[in-house]
Design an enzyme around this catalytic site. Structure first.
Site, PDB file in Angstrom:
ATOM      1  N   ASP A  72      -9.045 -47.164 -29.245  1.00 48.21           N
ATOM      2  CA  ASP A  72      -8.785 -46.180 -28.191  1.00 48.21           C
ATOM      3  C   ASP A  72      -9.656 -44.931 -28.318  1.00 48.21           C
ATOM      4  O   ASP A  72     -10.322 -44.713 -29.338  1.00 48.21           O
ATOM      5  CB  ASP A  72      -7.293 -45.789 -28.196  1.00 48.21           C
ATOM      6  N   ASN A 147       6.667 -43.356 -32.247  1.00 49.98           N
ATOM      7  CA  ASN A 147       7.456 -43.991 -31.177  1.00 49.98           C
ATOM      8  C   ASN A 147       7.141 -45.484 -31.072  1.00 49.98           C
ATOM      9  O   ASN A 147       7.544 -46.146 -30.122  1.00 49.98           O
ATOM     10  CB  ASN A 147       7.209 -43.295 -29.836  1.00 49.98           C
ATOM     11  N   HIS A 149       4.093 -46.855 -30.777  1.00 55.77           N
ATOM     12  CA  HIS A 149       2.905 -47.269 -30.013  1.00 55.77           C
ATOM     13  C   HIS A 149       1.868 -47.928 -30.927  1.00 55.77           C
ATOM     14  O   HIS A 149       1.763 -47.602 -32.103  1.00 55.77           O
ATOM     15  CB  HIS A 149       2.307 -46.113 -29.196  1.00 55.77           C
ATOM     16  N   GLU A 154       1.895 -46.930 -25.072  1.00 53.33           N
ATOM     17  CA  GLU A 154       3.137 -46.189 -25.248  1.00 53.33           C
ATOM     18  C   GLU A 154       4.348 -47.077 -24.908  1.00 53.33           C
ATOM     19  O   GLU A 154       4.184 -48.149 -24.300  1.00 53.33           O
ATOM     20  CB  GLU A 154       3.101 -44.936 -24.361  1.00 53.33           C
TER      21      GLU A 154
HETATM   22  C1  F6R Z   1      -5.354 -44.502 -33.109  1.00 51.60           C
HETATM   23  C2  F6R Z   1      -4.255 -45.421 -32.791  1.00 51.60           C
HETATM   24  C3  F6R Z   1      -2.848 -44.954 -32.904  1.00 51.60           C
HETATM   25  C4  F6R Z   1      -2.521 -44.487 -34.324  1.00 51.60           C
HETATM   26  C5  F6R Z   1      -1.088 -43.947 -34.401  1.00 51.60           C
HETATM   27  C6  F6R Z   1      -0.730 -43.459 -35.780  1.00 51.60           C
HETATM   28  O1  F6R Z   1      -6.602 -45.132 -32.929  1.00 51.60           O
HETATM   29  O2  F6R Z   1      -4.506 -46.522 -32.421  1.00 51.60           O
HETATM   30  O3  F6R Z   1      -1.979 -46.001 -32.558  1.00 51.60           O
HETATM   31  O4  F6R Z   1      -2.674 -45.554 -35.200  1.00 51.60           O
HETATM   32  O5  F6R Z   1      -0.933 -42.895 -33.487  1.00 51.60           O
HETATM   33  O6  F6R Z   1      -1.514 -42.368 -36.117  1.00 51.60           O
HETATM   34  P1  F6R Z   1      -1.463 -41.767 -37.596  1.00 51.60           P
HETATM   35  O7  F6R Z   1      -2.059 -42.773 -38.490  1.00 51.60           O
HETATM   36  O8  F6R Z   1      -2.309 -40.511 -37.507  1.00 51.60           O
HETATM   37  O9  F6R Z   1      -0.043 -41.496 -37.891  1.00 51.60           O
END
Ligand code: F6R
Length: 246
Positions: A72, A147, A149, A154
């Protein structure tokens, strides 16, 4: 589904790097190519450090047919912006790797949704085509949001979704505001690989680190799919590996 628990974030990072590196080396030697889907964020930082050490030990590994495909990018987002995921990847992985391995050409081997596009819908289609042209993803490494995701899919995301623009929830923006001076500065939109795109990967490695993710881990352990917690959709995948340090 296979869950492996580690005593510390350091152990998780080393184990994830070993797992990923072994898959890359095997893929390159067995079918002369390997396509790796990658996340950004705090969770994979340790894995990238360890992975770079493993690459350094094999300076002659030919990476011509090794491609990375990111999950992403914020939208709209200039590559040069310090908050871009492009910039994160340059600093944490692509940049150092391209220094030790001249066969890894960032312009050719590293892929990420283009946050600079003025046509996000077309960018979604283009990104899907990139993945198809590469021959699909061999291994998808994922982090998970508080959450649930995955990528930026989401809660409530369609299991059939493909790469597209998505509105970030306030919960996600709040969690990511730690990288910004204030909450309103956090982007409200992102381009993300879809759930179906992720599920098409031949194998998945989900990394879980940080107490805030405990509820997601507990939902995964229940082994029940709930669209309100997108990570549980991964339970439908036949080659799902979960590494957790909590
Ligand atoms: C980012 C992504 C998100 C993160 C998630 C956890 O490329 O795909 O799904 O993996 O938001 O982020 P952290 O590791 O910072 O807690």
């Amino acid at each position: 589904m296979m869950i492996q628990k580690f005593n510390s974030y350091e152990e998780l990072s080393k184990a994830a790097a070993d797992f990923v590196f072994q898959r890359i080396v095997n893929g390159l030697s067995e079918k002369n190519k390997f396509n790796l889907c990658l996340p950004t964020g705090s969770t994979p930082e340790g894995m990238y450090k360890e992975l770079l050490k493993l690459f350094e030990e094999k300076p002659n590994l030919d990476l011509t047919n090794f491609h990375t495909v990111n999950l992403d990018e914020y939208y709209p987002m200039k590559r040069s912006n310090p908050h871009s995921y492009y910039n994160f990847m340059m600093n944490n992985f692509w940049g150092p790797l391209s220094q030790t391995h001249k066969t890894f050409l960032i312009e050719n081997n590293a892929h990420i949704p283009n946050g600079e596009t003025n046509n996000p819908e077309k960018e979604g289609e283009t990104y899907e085509q990139v993945i198809v042209n590469l021959g699909g993803i061999d291994l998808a490494v994922l982090g998970v949001g508080i959450n649930g995701h995955i990528g930026f899919n989401e809660p409530g995301s369609d299991p059939d979704s493909r790469t597209r623009m998505i509105e970030l929830t306030d919960e996600t923006r709040q969690a990511n505001s730690r990288f910004y001076n204030s909450f309103p500065e956090v982007p409200t939109l992102a381009l993300t690989m879809g759930i179906a795109t992720i599920m098409d990967s031949r194998e998945i490695l989900l990394l879980i680190a940080g107490e805030g993710k405990r509820n997601v881990l507990e939902e995964l352990i229940k082994n029940e799919v709930k669209p309100a917690i997108p990570a549980t959709l991964l339970l439908y995948h036949k080659q799902l590996n979960i590494f957790s340090s909590i």
